[in-house]
Design a protein around this motif. Structure first.
Motif, PDB file in Angstrom:
ATOM      1  N   TRP A  53       6.754   3.355   4.370  1.00 43.12           N
ATOM      2  CA  TRP A  53       6.710   2.123   5.158  1.00 43.12           C
ATOM      3  C   TRP A  53       5.283   1.732   5.466  1.00 43.12           C
ATOM      4  O   TRP A  53       4.434   2.570   5.727  1.00 43.12           O
ATOM      5  N   ARG A  57       7.584  -2.769   6.886  1.00 47.41           N
ATOM      6  CA  ARG A  57       8.287  -3.119   5.649  1.00 47.41           C
ATOM      7  C   ARG A  57       8.074  -2.012   4.623  1.00 47.41           C
ATOM      8  O   ARG A  57       7.122  -1.241   4.731  1.00 47.41           O
ATOM      9  N   VAL A  58       8.951  -1.949   3.637  1.00 48.76           N
ATOM     10  CA  VAL A  58       8.781  -0.956   2.578  1.00 48.76           C
ATOM     11  C   VAL A  58       7.499  -1.269   1.828  1.00 48.76           C
ATOM     12  O   VAL A  58       7.335  -2.367   1.291  1.00 48.76           O
TER      13      VAL A  58
END
Length: 66
Positions: A53, A57-58
């Motif tokens: 992360w 967000r990824v």
């Protein structure tokens, strides 16, 4: 399926709630976003999807055998 998940569907840029809606909640009571998903067994091991992360967000993902 695994390559489709990473490249066609895409994981990078998704929020924790989007990932959970797509793959389920694997946190097992841990706080924070999910970091690992066991995807499917192979002959002797499992394929694991690891999410890293960045800013909520990824940022990246990788698949490895356990």
């Amino acid at each position: 399926m695994i390559l489709d998940l990473r490249y066609r569907v895409g994981l990078e840029g998704r929020t924790p709630s989007e990932v959970i809606a797509l793959l389920g909640d694997e946190r097992e009571g841990r706080a924070g976003p999910p970091t690992h998903y066991v995807l499917c067994p192979t002959l002797a091991d499992y394929l694991v999807l690891e999410l890293r992360w960045r800013d909520g967000r990824v940022g990246s993902s990788r698949i490895y055998q356990s």
